[in-house]
Motif scaffolding. Structure first.
Motif: not given
Length: 309
Positions: A170, A196-199, A203-204, A206-207, A230
Protein backbone atom coordinates in the motif's frame (compact mmCIF):
# COMPACT_ATOMS: atom_id res chain seq x y z
CA UNK A 1 -0.06 -23.48 -21.19
CA UNK A 2 2.12 -24.30 -18.24
CA UNK A 3 2.27 -23.39 -14.57
CA UNK A 4 5.69 -22.69 -13.09
CA UNK A 5 6.98 -23.39 -9.60
CA UNK A 6 9.91 -21.10 -8.80
CA UNK A 7 11.97 -21.58 -5.67
CA UNK A 8 15.58 -21.85 -4.50
CA UNK A 9 17.42 -23.80 -1.77
CA UNK A 10 18.88 -20.62 -0.28
CA UNK A 11 15.39 -19.73 0.93
CA UNK A 12 16.10 -22.20 3.72
CA UNK A 13 19.22 -20.29 4.79
CA UNK A 14 17.27 -17.33 6.18
CA UNK A 15 17.38 -18.26 9.87
CA UNK A 16 15.31 -16.80 12.68
CA UNK A 17 15.39 -17.16 16.49
CA UNK A 18 14.09 -20.35 18.09
CA UNK A 19 10.31 -20.28 18.26
CA UNK A 20 9.98 -17.64 15.53
CA UNK A 21 6.93 -18.40 13.33
CA UNK A 22 8.71 -17.49 10.07
CA UNK A 23 11.02 -20.49 9.95
CA UNK A 24 12.60 -22.68 7.26
CA UNK A 25 10.14 -25.49 7.95
CA UNK A 26 7.45 -23.36 6.31
CA UNK A 27 9.05 -23.74 2.92
CA UNK A 28 9.88 -27.40 3.51
CA UNK A 29 6.19 -28.04 4.20
CA UNK A 30 5.16 -26.36 0.94
CA UNK A 31 7.81 -28.21 -1.04
CA UNK A 32 6.72 -31.57 0.37
CA UNK A 33 3.10 -30.86 -0.50
CA UNK A 34 4.05 -30.00 -4.08
CA UNK A 35 5.99 -33.23 -4.50
CA UNK A 36 2.69 -35.11 -4.78
CA UNK A 37 2.15 -36.79 -8.15
CA UNK A 38 -0.71 -34.44 -9.04
CA UNK A 39 1.91 -31.70 -9.36
CA UNK A 40 4.15 -33.69 -11.68
CA UNK A 41 3.41 -31.39 -14.63
CA UNK A 42 4.66 -28.28 -12.84
CA UNK A 43 7.67 -26.75 -14.55
CA UNK A 44 10.20 -26.22 -11.77
CA UNK A 45 12.73 -23.41 -12.02
CA UNK A 46 15.30 -22.00 -9.63
CA UNK A 47 14.93 -18.36 -8.68
CA UNK A 48 17.81 -16.24 -9.97
CA UNK A 49 19.49 -13.71 -7.74
CA UNK A 50 17.60 -10.45 -7.85
CA UNK A 51 19.57 -7.28 -8.49
CA UNK A 52 19.87 -4.06 -6.55
CA UNK A 53 18.47 -2.32 -9.63
CA UNK A 54 15.33 -4.44 -9.34
CA UNK A 55 14.89 -3.59 -5.66
CA UNK A 56 15.13 0.08 -6.68
CA UNK A 57 11.87 -0.28 -8.59
CA UNK A 58 10.16 -0.02 -5.18
CA UNK A 59 12.73 0.76 -2.49
CA UNK A 60 14.88 3.80 -1.85
CA UNK A 61 18.69 3.66 -1.94
CA UNK A 62 18.65 4.37 1.79
CA UNK A 63 16.52 1.27 2.41
CA UNK A 64 18.87 -0.93 0.41
CA UNK A 65 21.88 0.46 2.22
CA UNK A 66 20.20 -0.14 5.59
CA UNK A 67 19.51 -3.79 4.73
CA UNK A 68 23.06 -4.28 3.45
CA UNK A 69 24.52 -2.66 6.55
CA UNK A 70 22.42 -4.84 8.88
CA UNK A 71 23.36 -8.16 7.23
CA UNK A 72 25.52 -10.07 9.73
CA UNK A 73 28.51 -12.25 8.94
CA UNK A 74 27.56 -14.52 11.85
CA UNK A 75 24.75 -14.84 14.34
CA UNK A 76 21.52 -12.87 14.10
CA UNK A 77 20.92 -9.14 13.63
CA UNK A 78 17.61 -7.68 14.84
CA UNK A 79 16.08 -4.95 12.69
CA UNK A 80 13.03 -4.78 14.96
CA UNK A 81 11.24 -7.03 17.43
CA UNK A 82 9.95 -9.29 14.65
CA UNK A 83 12.49 -8.99 11.85
CA UNK A 84 15.93 -10.59 12.02
CA UNK A 85 18.74 -11.27 9.58
CA UNK A 86 21.14 -14.20 9.52
CA UNK A 87 24.16 -14.62 7.21
CA UNK A 88 21.88 -16.28 4.63
CA UNK A 89 19.06 -13.73 4.75
CA UNK A 90 20.28 -11.24 2.13
CA UNK A 91 20.67 -13.85 -0.59
CA UNK A 92 17.36 -15.49 0.35
CA UNK A 93 15.57 -12.14 0.09
CA UNK A 94 17.22 -11.36 -3.24
CA UNK A 95 16.23 -14.80 -4.56
CA UNK A 96 12.67 -13.83 -3.68
CA UNK A 97 13.08 -10.71 -5.79
CA UNK A 98 14.65 -12.66 -8.64
CA UNK A 99 11.99 -15.35 -8.50
CA UNK A 100 9.18 -12.81 -8.72
CA UNK A 101 10.87 -11.04 -11.64
CA UNK A 102 11.48 -14.35 -13.45
CA UNK A 103 7.83 -15.28 -12.97
CA UNK A 104 6.74 -12.01 -14.58
CA UNK A 105 9.18 -12.49 -17.46
CA UNK A 106 7.89 -15.99 -18.18
CA UNK A 107 4.22 -15.08 -17.91
CA UNK A 108 4.40 -11.79 -19.80
CA UNK A 109 6.35 -13.47 -22.62
CA UNK A 110 3.71 -16.16 -22.98
CA UNK A 111 6.08 -18.99 -22.11
CA UNK A 112 3.88 -19.81 -19.10
CA UNK A 113 0.31 -19.03 -18.12
CA UNK A 114 0.87 -18.80 -14.39
CA UNK A 115 3.60 -19.08 -11.77
CA UNK A 116 3.89 -19.66 -8.04
CA UNK A 117 7.03 -18.28 -6.39
CA UNK A 118 7.69 -20.28 -3.23
CA UNK A 119 10.48 -18.40 -1.46
CA UNK A 120 11.03 -16.87 1.93
CA UNK A 121 11.28 -14.45 3.70
CA UNK A 122 7.94 -12.92 2.68
CA UNK A 123 7.69 -9.39 1.35
CA UNK A 124 4.41 -7.52 1.61
CA UNK A 125 5.18 -5.62 4.83
CA UNK A 126 8.37 -4.10 3.37
CA UNK A 127 7.73 -0.42 2.73
CA UNK A 128 9.67 1.84 0.41
CA UNK A 129 11.90 2.96 3.29
CA UNK A 130 11.60 0.19 5.88
CA UNK A 131 11.98 -3.54 6.47
CA UNK A 132 9.43 -4.87 8.96
CA UNK A 133 7.07 -7.73 9.77
CA UNK A 134 9.52 -10.48 8.72
CA UNK A 135 9.96 -8.72 5.32
CA UNK A 136 12.95 -7.04 3.64
CA UNK A 137 12.06 -6.47 -0.03
CA UNK A 138 8.53 -6.33 -1.40
CA UNK A 139 8.55 -9.07 -4.04
CA UNK A 140 4.99 -8.58 -5.27
CA UNK A 141 5.48 -4.83 -5.63
CA UNK A 142 8.78 -5.28 -7.45
CA UNK A 143 7.10 -7.78 -9.78
CA UNK A 144 4.39 -5.23 -10.59
CA UNK A 145 6.88 -2.45 -11.32
CA UNK A 146 8.98 -4.85 -13.41
CA UNK A 147 5.90 -5.68 -15.49
CA UNK A 148 5.26 -1.96 -15.96
CA UNK A 149 8.79 -0.78 -16.69
CA UNK A 150 10.27 -3.74 -18.56
CA UNK A 151 7.23 -5.29 -20.25
CA UNK A 152 5.16 -2.15 -20.76
CA UNK A 153 2.06 -3.31 -18.88
CA UNK A 154 -0.18 -0.28 -18.37
CA UNK A 155 -2.29 -1.71 -15.54
CA UNK A 156 -1.25 -4.30 -12.96
CA UNK A 157 -3.39 -5.59 -10.10
CA UNK A 158 -2.04 -7.00 -6.84
CA UNK A 159 -4.51 -8.99 -4.75
CA UNK A 160 -3.40 -9.76 -1.21
CA UNK A 161 -5.32 -12.30 0.86
CA UNK A 162 -2.70 -12.68 3.60
CA UNK A 163 -4.45 -12.29 6.95
CA UNK A 164 -2.18 -9.33 7.75
CA UNK A 165 -2.59 -6.15 5.72
CA UNK A 166 0.18 -5.51 3.20
CA UNK A 167 1.13 -2.08 4.47
CA UNK A 168 4.32 -2.14 2.41
CA UNK A 169 2.52 -2.69 -0.88
CA UNK A 170 0.00 0.00 0.00
CA UNK A 171 2.81 2.41 0.87
CA UNK A 172 4.63 1.81 -2.41
CA UNK A 173 1.58 2.26 -4.65
CA UNK A 174 -0.32 4.90 -2.64
CA UNK A 175 0.11 7.46 -5.42
CA UNK A 176 0.50 5.13 -8.43
CA UNK A 177 -2.70 4.86 -10.46
CA UNK A 178 -1.20 2.19 -12.72
CA UNK A 179 -1.37 -0.43 -9.95
CA UNK A 180 -4.55 -1.51 -8.18
CA UNK A 181 -3.83 -2.94 -4.73
CA UNK A 182 -6.72 -4.92 -3.22
CA UNK A 183 -6.45 -6.59 0.18
CA UNK A 184 -8.65 -8.64 2.44
CA UNK A 185 -7.27 -9.02 5.96
CA UNK A 186 -8.21 -9.24 9.61
CA UNK A 187 -8.69 -6.05 11.62
CA UNK A 188 -7.66 -5.21 14.25
CA UNK A 189 -4.36 -7.03 13.70
CA UNK A 190 -0.73 -6.28 12.90
CA UNK A 191 0.37 -3.93 11.37
CA UNK A 192 -2.69 -1.79 12.15
CA UNK A 193 -3.20 -0.44 8.63
CA UNK A 194 -5.78 -1.41 6.03
CA UNK A 195 -8.93 0.47 6.99
CA UNK A 196 -11.49 0.77 4.17
CA UNK A 197 -10.98 4.55 4.30
CA UNK A 198 -7.36 4.10 3.09
CA UNK A 199 -7.92 4.44 -0.65
CA UNK A 200 -4.75 5.98 -2.09
CA UNK A 201 -4.32 9.27 -3.93
CA UNK A 202 -6.04 7.92 -7.04
CA UNK A 203 -8.54 5.58 -5.38
CA UNK A 204 -6.39 2.62 -6.43
CA UNK A 205 -6.24 1.04 -2.95
CA UNK A 206 -9.07 -1.33 -1.97
CA UNK A 207 -9.13 -2.56 1.62
CA UNK A 208 -11.84 -4.98 2.75
CA UNK A 209 -11.43 -5.79 6.43
CA UNK A 210 -12.54 -9.03 8.08
CA UNK A 211 -13.45 -9.26 11.75
CA UNK A 212 -11.91 -11.78 14.16
CA UNK A 213 -13.82 -15.04 13.88
CA UNK A 214 -14.94 -14.48 10.29
CA UNK A 215 -14.81 -17.48 7.96
CA UNK A 216 -15.56 -18.65 4.45
CA UNK A 217 -18.81 -16.75 3.93
CA UNK A 218 -17.38 -13.40 4.95
CA UNK A 219 -14.19 -13.93 2.96
CA UNK A 220 -16.07 -14.87 -0.19
CA UNK A 221 -18.42 -11.92 0.26
CA UNK A 222 -15.38 -9.65 0.59
CA UNK A 223 -14.15 -10.92 -2.75
CA UNK A 224 -17.48 -10.92 -4.54
CA UNK A 225 -18.63 -7.51 -3.33
CA UNK A 226 -15.47 -5.56 -2.53
CA UNK A 227 -12.64 -6.82 -4.73
CA UNK A 228 -13.75 -8.60 -7.90
CA UNK A 229 -15.90 -5.72 -9.25
CA UNK A 230 -12.97 -3.32 -8.79
CA UNK A 231 -10.65 -5.72 -10.59
CA UNK A 232 -13.08 -6.13 -13.47
CA UNK A 233 -13.43 -2.35 -13.84
CA UNK A 234 -9.65 -1.87 -13.68
CA UNK A 235 -9.02 -4.47 -16.44
CA UNK A 236 -5.48 -5.44 -15.38
CA UNK A 237 -2.98 -6.75 -17.91
CA UNK A 238 -1.36 -8.87 -15.20
CA UNK A 239 -2.72 -10.22 -11.92
CA UNK A 240 -0.26 -10.70 -9.03
CA UNK A 241 -1.29 -12.54 -5.87
CA UNK A 242 0.28 -11.92 -2.48
CA UNK A 243 -0.57 -15.44 -1.39
CA UNK A 244 -0.43 -15.65 2.36
CA UNK A 245 -2.18 -18.62 3.94
CA UNK A 246 -2.36 -17.41 7.54
CA UNK A 247 -6.12 -16.80 7.31
CA UNK A 248 -6.41 -20.60 7.62
CA UNK A 249 -8.34 -21.71 10.70
CA UNK A 250 -5.29 -23.51 12.11
CA UNK A 251 -2.94 -20.52 11.96
CA UNK A 252 -1.62 -19.33 15.34
CA UNK A 253 -1.12 -15.66 14.43
CA UNK A 254 -4.69 -14.68 13.56
CA UNK A 255 -8.35 -15.49 14.07
CA UNK A 256 -9.87 -16.02 10.62
CA UNK A 257 -11.35 -19.43 9.81
CA UNK A 258 -10.67 -20.20 6.16
CA UNK A 259 -10.30 -23.68 4.67
CA UNK A 260 -8.13 -24.85 1.80
CA UNK A 261 -11.17 -24.73 -0.48
CA UNK A 262 -11.48 -20.98 0.09
CA UNK A 263 -8.00 -20.32 -1.28
CA UNK A 264 -8.73 -22.53 -4.30
CA UNK A 265 -12.00 -20.65 -4.89
CA UNK A 266 -10.31 -17.25 -4.67
CA UNK A 267 -7.60 -18.46 -7.06
CA UNK A 268 -10.16 -19.51 -9.63
CA UNK A 269 -11.96 -16.16 -9.32
CA UNK A 270 -8.72 -14.32 -10.01
CA UNK A 271 -8.00 -16.64 -12.92
CA UNK A 272 -11.37 -15.63 -14.39
CA UNK A 273 -10.32 -11.98 -14.17
CA UNK A 274 -6.96 -12.85 -15.75
CA UNK A 275 -8.68 -14.77 -18.54
CA UNK A 276 -11.01 -11.88 -19.38
CA UNK A 277 -8.53 -9.02 -19.16
CA UNK A 278 -4.93 -10.23 -18.83
CA UNK A 279 -4.45 -13.00 -21.37
CA UNK A 280 -4.56 -15.54 -18.51
CA UNK A 281 -1.42 -13.99 -16.98
CA UNK A 282 -1.23 -14.55 -13.22
CA UNK A 283 1.79 -14.58 -10.89
CA UNK A 284 1.57 -15.64 -7.24
CA UNK A 285 4.19 -15.07 -4.53
CA UNK A 286 4.20 -16.76 -1.15
CA UNK A 287 3.65 -14.49 1.83
CA UNK A 288 2.59 -15.71 5.30
CA UNK A 289 1.20 -18.94 6.72
CA UNK A 290 2.56 -20.25 10.00
CA UNK A 291 0.77 -23.50 10.78
CA UNK A 292 2.72 -26.03 8.72
CA UNK A 293 -0.22 -28.32 7.95
CA UNK A 294 -2.58 -25.48 7.09
CA UNK A 295 0.10 -23.79 4.98
CA UNK A 296 1.00 -26.94 3.06
CA UNK A 297 -2.58 -27.93 2.27
CA UNK A 298 -3.61 -24.38 1.36
CA UNK A 299 -0.63 -23.81 -0.92
CA UNK A 300 -1.33 -27.14 -2.61
CA UNK A 301 -4.96 -26.16 -3.17
CA UNK A 302 -3.86 -22.80 -4.58
CA UNK A 303 -1.32 -24.31 -6.99
CA UNK A 304 -3.73 -27.02 -8.09
CA UNK A 305 -6.23 -24.29 -8.97
CA UNK A 306 -3.55 -22.38 -10.90
CA UNK A 307 -2.90 -25.56 -12.88
CA UNK A 308 -6.61 -25.91 -13.63
CA UNK A 309 -6.82 -29.12 -11.62
Amino acid sequence: MTTLLITHPTSLLHLTPAGHPERPDRLRAVERALEDERFASLIRLEAPLGTFEQTAFCHSPAHLQAVLAAAPKEGLAHLDADTTMSPGTLEAALRGVGGAVLAVDEVMSGRARSAFVATRPPGHHAERERAMGFCFFNHAAIAARHARQIHGAERVAIVDWDVHHGNGTQDIFWDDASVLYASTHEMPLYPGTGAPSERGIHGNIVNVALAPGDGSDEFRDAFEIGILPRLAAFQPELVIVSAGFDAHWRDPLADINLREADFAWATRKLMEIAERHAGNRIVSVLEGGYDLDGLAKSAAAHVAALMGA
